[in-house]
Design a protein around this motif. Structure first.
Motif, PDB file in Angstrom:
ATOM      1  N   GLY A 153      -7.896 -52.557  -0.724  1.00  0.00           N
ATOM      2  CA  GLY A 153      -7.610 -51.608   0.485  1.00  0.00           C
ATOM      3  C   GLY A 153      -8.589 -51.733   1.671  1.00  0.00           C
ATOM      4  N   ASP A 154      -8.557 -51.267   2.786  1.00  0.00           N
ATOM      5  CA  ASP A 154      -9.632 -51.066   3.680  1.00  0.00           C
ATOM      6  C   ASP A 154     -10.250 -49.908   3.659  1.00  0.00           C
ATOM      7  OD1 ASP A 154      -7.635 -49.457   4.809  1.00  0.00           O
ATOM      8  OD2 ASP A 154      -7.828 -49.995   6.729  1.00  0.00           O
ATOM      9  N   LYS A 155      -9.915 -48.865   2.851  1.00  0.00           N
ATOM     10  CA  LYS A 155     -10.752 -47.914   2.423  1.00  0.00           C
ATOM     11  C   LYS A 155     -10.198 -47.411   0.972  1.00  0.00           C
ATOM     12  CE  LYS A 155      -9.158 -45.770   6.324  1.00  0.00           C
ATOM     13  NZ  LYS A 155      -8.193 -46.366   6.822  1.00  0.00           N
ATOM     14  N   SER A 194      -8.865 -41.401   1.374  1.00  0.00           N
ATOM     15  CA  SER A 194      -9.045 -40.598   2.418  1.00  0.00           C
ATOM     16  C   SER A 194      -8.249 -39.316   2.244  1.00  0.00           C
ATOM     17  CB  SER A 194      -8.606 -41.468   3.751  1.00  0.00           C
ATOM     18  OG  SER A 194      -8.387 -40.442   4.820  1.00  0.00           O
ATOM     19  N   ARG A 220      -4.012 -57.848   0.171  1.00  0.00           N
ATOM     20  CA  ARG A 220      -5.107 -57.278   0.827  1.00  0.00           C
ATOM     21  C   ARG A 220      -4.393 -55.996   1.880  1.00  0.00           C
ATOM     22  NH1 ARG A 220     -10.152 -59.803   0.491  1.00  0.00           N
ATOM     23  NH2 ARG A 220      -9.996 -61.925  -0.214  1.00  0.00           N
ATOM     24  N   LEU A 263      -4.527 -54.639   5.042  1.00  0.00           N
ATOM     25  CA  LEU A 263      -5.399 -54.928   6.284  1.00  0.00           C
ATOM     26  C   LEU A 263      -5.300 -53.593   7.068  1.00  0.00           C
ATOM     27  CD1 LEU A 263      -3.605 -58.120   7.089  1.00  0.00           C
ATOM     28  CD2 LEU A 263      -6.151 -57.805   6.018  1.00  0.00           C
ATOM     29  N   THR A 264      -4.331 -52.636   7.353  1.00  0.00           N
ATOM     30  CA  THR A 264      -4.444 -51.427   8.213  1.00  0.00           C
ATOM     31  C   THR A 264      -3.874 -50.385   7.350  1.00  0.00           C
ATOM     32  OG1 THR A 264      -3.983 -52.983  10.205  1.00  0.00           O
ATOM     33  CG2 THR A 264      -3.557 -50.569  10.329  1.00  0.00           C
ATOM     34  N   GLN A 265      -4.278 -49.253   7.129  1.00  0.00           N
ATOM     35  CA  GLN A 265      -3.932 -48.041   7.040  1.00  0.00           C
ATOM     36  C   GLN A 265      -4.018 -46.847   8.045  1.00  0.00           C
ATOM     37  OE1 GLN A 265      -4.024 -48.233   2.190  1.00  0.00           O
ATOM     38  NE2 GLN A 265      -5.871 -47.497   3.103  1.00  0.00           N
ATOM     39  N   ALA A 266      -3.181 -46.563   8.622  1.00  0.00           N
ATOM     40  CA  ALA A 266      -3.209 -45.567   9.919  1.00  0.00           C
ATOM     41  C   ALA A 266      -2.200 -44.626   9.785  1.00  0.00           C
ATOM     42  CB  ALA A 266      -3.308 -46.440  11.101  1.00  0.00           C
ATOM     43  N   HIS A 267      -2.651 -43.363   9.823  1.00  0.00           N
ATOM     44  CA  HIS A 267      -1.631 -42.229  10.261  1.00  0.00           C
ATOM     45  C   HIS A 267      -1.707 -41.809  11.509  1.00  0.00           C
ATOM     46  CE1 HIS A 267      -5.121 -39.897   9.076  1.00  0.00           C
ATOM     47  NE2 HIS A 267      -4.404 -39.258   9.788  1.00  0.00           N
ATOM     48  N   ASP A 268      -0.415 -41.299  11.974  1.00  0.00           N
ATOM     49  CA  ASP A 268      -0.212 -40.459  13.108  1.00  0.00           C
ATOM     50  C   ASP A 268       0.324 -39.318  12.588  1.00  0.00           C
ATOM     51  OD1 ASP A 268       0.704 -39.452  15.387  1.00  0.00           O
ATOM     52  OD2 ASP A 268       2.574 -40.705  15.642  1.00  0.00           O
ATOM     53  N   ARG A 295       1.362 -45.785   8.696  1.00  0.00           N
ATOM     54  CA  ARG A 295       1.265 -47.121   9.096  1.00  0.00           C
ATOM     55  C   ARG A 295       0.669 -48.344   8.003  1.00  0.00           C
ATOM     56  NH1 ARG A 295       0.595 -50.538  14.691  1.00  0.00           N
ATOM     57  NH2 ARG A 295       1.623 -52.408  14.071  1.00  0.00           N
ATOM     58  N   VAL A 336      -0.189 -52.250   6.865  1.00  0.00           N
ATOM     59  CA  VAL A 336      -0.162 -53.493   7.032  1.00  0.00           C
ATOM     60  C   VAL A 336      -0.690 -54.234   5.682  1.00  0.00           C
ATOM     61  CG1 VAL A 336      -0.571 -55.594   8.373  1.00  0.00           C
ATOM     62  CG2 VAL A 336      -0.132 -53.443   9.567  1.00  0.00           C
ATOM     63  N   ALA A 386      -0.999 -57.860   3.320  1.00  0.00           N
ATOM     64  CA  ALA A 386      -0.993 -59.266   3.164  1.00  0.00           C
ATOM     65  C   ALA A 386      -0.764 -59.574   1.588  1.00  0.00           C
ATOM     66  CB  ALA A 386      -1.954 -60.328   3.938  1.00  0.00           C
TER      67      ALA A 386
END
Lengths: 203, 316
Positions: free
Chosen positions: A81-83, A86, A124, A126-131, A142, A144, A146
């Motif tokens: 993961g990218d982190k 969290s 992988r 690539l993106t883990q983002a929360h709104d 969200r 992403v 691969a």
């Protein structure tokens, strides 16, 4: 962790985690003391017991049309993961656990494991983002990811990348994040299963 | 003991209506909030397969261009742009962006940091104050304030790269509603043709960063301003994606009263001479630090929306 500690300090009772670990405490305080602490203790316990569950990330309703199993054994080589964490929510190991379970359940391949296989699967994130929209108390995750299948010699076999999202309107903040993370992972794994079924290279 | 009647104080019985009214009001408010939340629509889950732009049988690979422009705002002097930090930050961004793109199968063949402050801030290209280092000697120069030595030997190529940078940056910022004065499609088409001919690439990923860095003294006094500005932007623009503090919306960043940067990116089809997709990401943190500039959380949010096409989007 802090919430869990509050729960224990409040003398509220018990919480069982997935591994069967149990924490118990009792209180000899007066009934008034107990009543005054029921609500915070309950909230603390809810928070302490909230965690990402691999079983909830396994998609159950994937419309797979493939009838012939791919005669290949797959090894889940790595999931990065990218982190790593969290609020203790993003959890690569549980994502990997859910992915393995989903691939096994789908029977798309002859076998799937973490130990042995003819081709390697590398994931992988690539993106883990929360709104979080505080006006509607809604959190959208969200993700992403691969997915790359390669031969043991590193030869590319098949790869795809998916962008998925999931929203939760749960009133509890921690649970809302967990629900949205689990949902986004579930959608990503479902996309992979459909992708394999529809676009895996035929010999 | 004081008799309430004699002391003209309200008795418990008399106080009940006064106590009940606020409790009822609070109850109604909480009920309304719960109903509002319960009735609020939750968007359906989405799934999309994404494919990097510039991939295909006729593709000649991607050229990655990074252009960083950092404004330093000391306590008792005018602002100026800093070359050294911008160059180091741009190199860090290029490395991180290449890694991201390669993981998704995007064929990045060349990465360039051709200039500092390449994309024009104003159509007249008026001279800008700049220094090599923070607290260094300040001079005046038109943009770009630094140009790679090798690229500077080919005037046609360096001018074409700068025009592409200006066009993509302006298009990205304009798409967020922050102005479009510098967008010129004809100029982009001719500059794209030159870059394509010189490099042999068919696609170009441009990442343009404008950052604002305060001196420590100014940063300390700007905490309140930062909080207010962030809140105002969030309220004005609505829900935004956040990952470790990153907020995605389009706004022109320089001269904000706090440490901030705006990353405006775009994918250019060099064969067609057009901007295919743009995106703007806004993030806080001191941009003079390379590790802040190249944070992959911010870069990934920028790249995923500007360097990929979506296939089989499913909304259930």
């Amino acid at each position: 962790m802090a919430i869990g500690a509050i729960g224990v300090i409040a003398g509220a009772g018990q919480c069982r985690d997935e591994g069967g670990m149990q924490t118990t405490s009792s209180s000899d305080a007066s009934p008034m003391f107990r009543r005054r602490h029921i609500l915070p203790a309950a909230i603390a316990l809810l928070g302490a017991c909230s965690t990402v569950k691999p079983a909830r990330m396994v998609p159950q309703d994937v419309p797979i049309r493939q009838t012939v199993q791919i005669p290949t054994r797959v090894r889940l080589a790595s999931l990065e993961g990218d982190k790593s964490s969290s609020f203790g929510i993003y959890d690569d190991s549980r994502f990997a656990e859910a992915l393995l379970a989903a691939l096994k359940q789908s029977r798309l391949f002859a076998d799937v494991s973490e130990k042995d296989g003819e081709i390697d699967l590398t994931v992988r994130v690539l993106t883990q983002a929360h709104d979080t929209d505080l006006r509607s108390m809604r959190t959208t995750m969200r993700l992403v990811a691969a997915y790359s299948f390669t031969g043991r010699d590193g030869t590319p076999v098949w790869s795809e990348t998916y962008d998925t999202s999931f929203s939760s309107g749960n009133l509890g903040g921690a649970q809302r994040h967990i629900d949205s993370y689990e949902g986004a992972v579930r959608e990503s794994i479902a996309s992979l299963l459909m992708g394999i079924a529809e676009r895996w290279p035929r010999k | 003991m004081i008799d309430p009647k004699r002391a003209c104080l309200p008795t418990t019985k008399q106080r009940m209506p006064q106590l009940i009214t606020p409790i009822v009001r609070l109850g109604v408010f909480i009920l309304a909030m719960v109903l509002a939340v319960a009735c609020g629509t939750v968007p359906p889950p989405t799934r999309a397969r994404i494919v990097p732009l510039g991939v295909g049988p006729g593709s000649a690979g991607i050229l990655l261009v990074v252009d960083v422009c950092l404004n330093y705002s000391p306590l008792n002097a005018d602002d100026y742009f800093v070359v050294d930090n911008a160059r180091r930050g741009a190199a860090a961004i290029a490395t991180e962006a290449s890694t991201f793109l390669e993981h998704t199968g995007a064929p990045v063949r060349t990465r360039l940091v051709p200039f500092v402050c390449g994309a024009l801030h104003d159509a007249q290209n008026s001279p800008k104050r700049f220094a090599e280092l923070i607290d260094g000697q300040v001079n005046l120069k038109t943009q770009p304030i630094w140009l790679d030595e090798e690229i500077s030997r080919d005037a046609e190529y360096s001018q074409a790269l700068q025009q592409v940078a200006t066009q993509v940056f302006s298009t990205a910022v304009a798409s967020g509603g922050a102005g479009n004065a510098l967008v010129n499609r004809e100029q982009l088409a001719s500059a794209s043709a030159i870059v394509s001919r010189k490099t042999g690439h068919s696609g170009l990923v441009y990442i343009g960063v404008t950052g604002n860095s305060l001196s420590p003294g100014k940063a300390a006094v700007s905490v309140g301003a930062r909080a207010i500005a962030s809140m105002a932007l969030s309220l004005a623009i609505g829900p935004v994606f956040r990952t470790e503090g990153i907020e995605v919306y389009a706004v022109f960043a320089p001269r904000f009263p706090y440490d901030v940067r705006q990353m405006a990116g775009g994918f250019v089809d060099l064969d067609a001479g057009s901007v295919v997709r743009t995106k703007v990401v806004h993030d806080v943190g001191d941009p003079m630090k390379s590790e802040v500039l190249a944070r992959k959380e911010a870069l990934s949010l920028l790249l995923v929306d500007m360097a990929f096409s979506r296939i089989s989007r499913i909304s259930r």
